[in-house]
Design an enzyme around this catalytic site. Structure first.
Site, PDB file in Angstrom:
ATOM      1  CG  PHE A   1       8.587  -3.232  -9.512  1.00 42.42           C
ATOM      2  CD1 PHE A   1       9.259  -2.096  -9.941  1.00 42.42           C
ATOM      3  CD2 PHE A   1       7.928  -4.013 -10.466  1.00 42.42           C
ATOM      4  CE1 PHE A   1       9.292  -1.747 -11.287  1.00 42.42           C
ATOM      5  CE2 PHE A   1       7.958  -3.665 -11.817  1.00 42.42           C
ATOM      6  CZ  PHE A   1       8.637  -2.534 -12.220  1.00 42.42           C
TER       7      PHE A   1
ATOM      8  N   GLY B   1       6.359   2.010  -7.754  1.00 42.20           N
ATOM      9  CA  GLY B   1       7.624   1.543  -8.329  1.00 42.20           C
ATOM     10  C   GLY B   1       7.491   1.258  -9.815  1.00 42.20           C
TER      11      GLY B   1
ATOM     12  CE  LYS C   1       0.930   7.766   2.294  1.00 41.98           C
ATOM     13  NZ  LYS C   1       0.318   7.474   1.023  1.00 41.98           N
TER      14      LYS C   1
ATOM     15  CB  VAL D   1       2.889  15.855   0.511  1.00 44.14           C
ATOM     16  CG1 VAL D   1       1.685  16.748   0.814  1.00 44.14           C
ATOM     17  CG2 VAL D   1       3.665  15.547   1.777  1.00 44.14           C
TER      18      VAL D   1
ATOM     19  N   GLY E   1      -9.315   1.105  -6.179  1.00 43.68           N
ATOM     20  CA  GLY E   1      -7.898   1.067  -5.789  1.00 43.68           C
ATOM     21  C   GLY E   1      -7.388   2.354  -5.176  1.00 43.68           C
TER      22      GLY E   1
ATOM     23  CE  LYS F   1      -1.097  11.471   1.342  1.00 45.23           C
ATOM     24  NZ  LYS F   1      -2.366  11.100   0.702  1.00 45.23           N
TER      25      LYS F   1
ATOM     26  N   GLY G   1      -2.048   7.169  -7.561  1.00 42.30           N
ATOM     27  CA  GLY G   1      -2.017   6.522  -8.879  1.00 42.30           C
ATOM     28  C   GLY G   1      -0.593   6.353  -9.354  1.00 42.30           C
TER      29      GLY G   1
HETATM   30  N1  HSE Z   1      -4.626   6.458  -0.034  1.00 43.09           N
HETATM   31  C1  HSE Z   1      -4.082   7.723  -0.446  1.00 43.09           C
HETATM   32  C2  HSE Z   1      -5.242   8.600  -0.880  1.00 43.09           C
HETATM   33  C3  HSE Z   1      -3.106   7.517  -1.578  1.00 43.09           C
HETATM   34  O1  HSE Z   1      -6.378   8.141  -0.884  1.00 43.09           O
HETATM   35  O2  HSE Z   1      -5.041   9.774  -1.159  1.00 43.09           O
HETATM   36  C4  HSE Z   1      -1.969   8.449  -1.612  1.00 43.09           C
HETATM   37  O3  HSE Z   1      -1.378   8.736  -0.411  1.00 43.09           O
END
Ligand code: HSE
Length: 441
Positions: free
Chosen positions: A11, A15, A108, A135, A190, A208, A305
């Protein structure tokens, strides 16, 4: 009809985003799915933290820390795996499948590495494993590849499929930041994975790409055959020189069908600044797919996100809800092709890949040095597209200069052989920096 019951494993960002989107849009989702979709159980390592996020809604779910209580609960129809990684996530997904649950996952790494095992287990049990969120986050690229483009013989895919690295490259180019400062900015926002190595070294993008390649060409997942090179060694000067020559540098995942095999590669890549992909900035993702009938199509959006990823997870929950009662043989195959029809087309080693190249080297500014370099390239059958001679920026008044050469398409092993000869010249005072150029549409 009773709502379909979902159990969440984990979560965190995805989540909790899934929980929020499902609740907010529950009426519309029900009208689309034909029945309600209810998150009935959540298992998470730290239930107290989840309780705080759930707030008033906590009374609607059974919350605990026992993951197997979810995978083994007879009342649960769909297990949504939001833990990540290839350890406990693999065990729980296989356990859920063996208990006859459908699985939705955003993982992934799990599918790129263990997809063959997981899909085979799901087929044996007649359950679905849906993975749109794995992906490019919210971009429905799996749906497009598996269903929307199913008439096509897909020729190639080129994608910006890691937001962290795209953000870093944008910051380095637009604000002149060095790599470490730009990475710190991405982490503060983040974007980066828990271990940013997976982002910056291209591993996340390769996971991916491996999934997209399997679906596009009907081949098994072959992450171990992917060529993976990240951006941690990329020098700011190359971003600048590339720009002077009309290119942007992006971390691209490229997979292409050739007569000799499948290309499957992630690396920093020069693309023309005029191309749509070149203008994808910040943490955004974009995937360009070329099919023989449709031509080039481009898919753009947020690749990470809470809610963008939840958008894909909930779409999978709706798909599974609609197809729950369908004969398994009438569902869309996991990898778009019927499992008995997967091809054994080889994945080409990087030395066998054909590409254009950007070569940067520092030379003594003496008569004949360029002639020596161009002669070596000509002898290797490598045709030069552009050549740029720069005053070396770091070393003043010592008579050295940077040379940048752009080649036409050529085999990587021929370029490597020519580079070895160029580096052996006494007038060449640096190693050759080699970057690939993606010239195909
Ligand atoms: N860390 C990944 C990115 C998040 O920067 O695209 C999603 O897979």
């Amino acid at each position: 009809m009773e709502p379909i019951k979902v159990g969440l494993l984990g979560f965190g960002t995805v989540g909790s985003g899934t929980f929020t989107v499902l609740r907010r849009n529950q009426e519309e989702i029900k009208r689309r799915a034909g029945r309600g979709i209810e998150i009935a159980r959540i298992a998470v390592r730290n239930p107290a933290k989840a309780l705080a996020v759930l707030g008033e809604a906590a009374s609607t779910v059974q919350l605990g820390s026992d993951f197997e209580a979810v995978t083994d609960d007879p009342a649960i129809d769909i297990v949504a795996e939001m833990i990540g990684g290839t350890g406990i996530a693999r065990e729980l997904v296989l356990r859920a499948i063996s208990n006859g649950k459908h699985v939705v996952t955003a993982n992934k790494a799990l599918l790129a590495v263990h997809g063959t095992e997981i899909f085979a287990a799901a087929r044996d049990k007649g359950v679905m494993v849906a993975f749109e969120a794995a992906v490019a986050g919210g971009i429905p690229i799996i749906k497009a590849l598996r269903e929307g483009l199913t008439a096509n013989r897909i020729q190639s895919i080129a994608g910006i499929i890691n937001g962290t690295t795209n953000y870093i490259l944008s910051e380095m180019r637009e604000r002149g930041l060095d790599f470490a400062t730009a990475l710190a900015g991405a982490q503060a926002l983040g974007y980066a994975e828990a271990d940013p190595t997976f982002d910056i070294e291209g591993v996340d993008a390769a996971h991916k790409l491996t999934i997209m390649s399997a679906i596009a060409f009907g081949i098994p997942m072959q992450f171990d055959r992917a060529y993976v090179e990240g951006i941690s060694k990329l020098a700011s000067i190359d971003i600048k020189y590339a720009e002077d020559l009309g290119y942007r540098i992006k971390l691209l995942g490229i997979t292409r069908r050739t007569e000799r095999g499948i290309e499957l590669r992630v690396h920093p890549t020069l693309i023309s600044a005029k191309r749509l992909l070149a203008s994808v900035e910040g943490a955004m993702n974009a995937v360009e797919v070329h099919g023989d009938a449709v031509g080039t199509t481009l898919y753009y959006g947020k690749g990470a996100g809470a809610e963008p990823t939840a958008s894909a997870v909930v779409a999978d929950l709706v798909d599974v809800t609609r197809l729950h009662t369908a004969d398994p043989g009438h569902r869309v195959p996991h990898l778009a092709f019927q499992p008995q029809s997967l091809a054994d087309t080889p994945v080409l080693p990087i030395e066998e890949v054909t590409s254009g190249y950007y070569l940067r080297l520092r030379v003594a500014d003496v008569t004949g040095v360029l002639a020596d370099i161009t002669r070596i390239l000509a002898e290797a059958g490598i045709s030069i597209d552009a050549l740029l001679q720069k005053e070396a920026e770091q070393i003043a008044d010592n008579g050295e200069t940077d040379v940048v050469i752009i080649t036409h398409d050529t085999l990587e092993k021929n370029v490597n052989a020519a580079i070895a000869r160029i580096e052996a010249l006494s007038t060449v005072v640096s190693n050759v920096t080699k970057l690939r150029i993606e010239a195909h549409a």
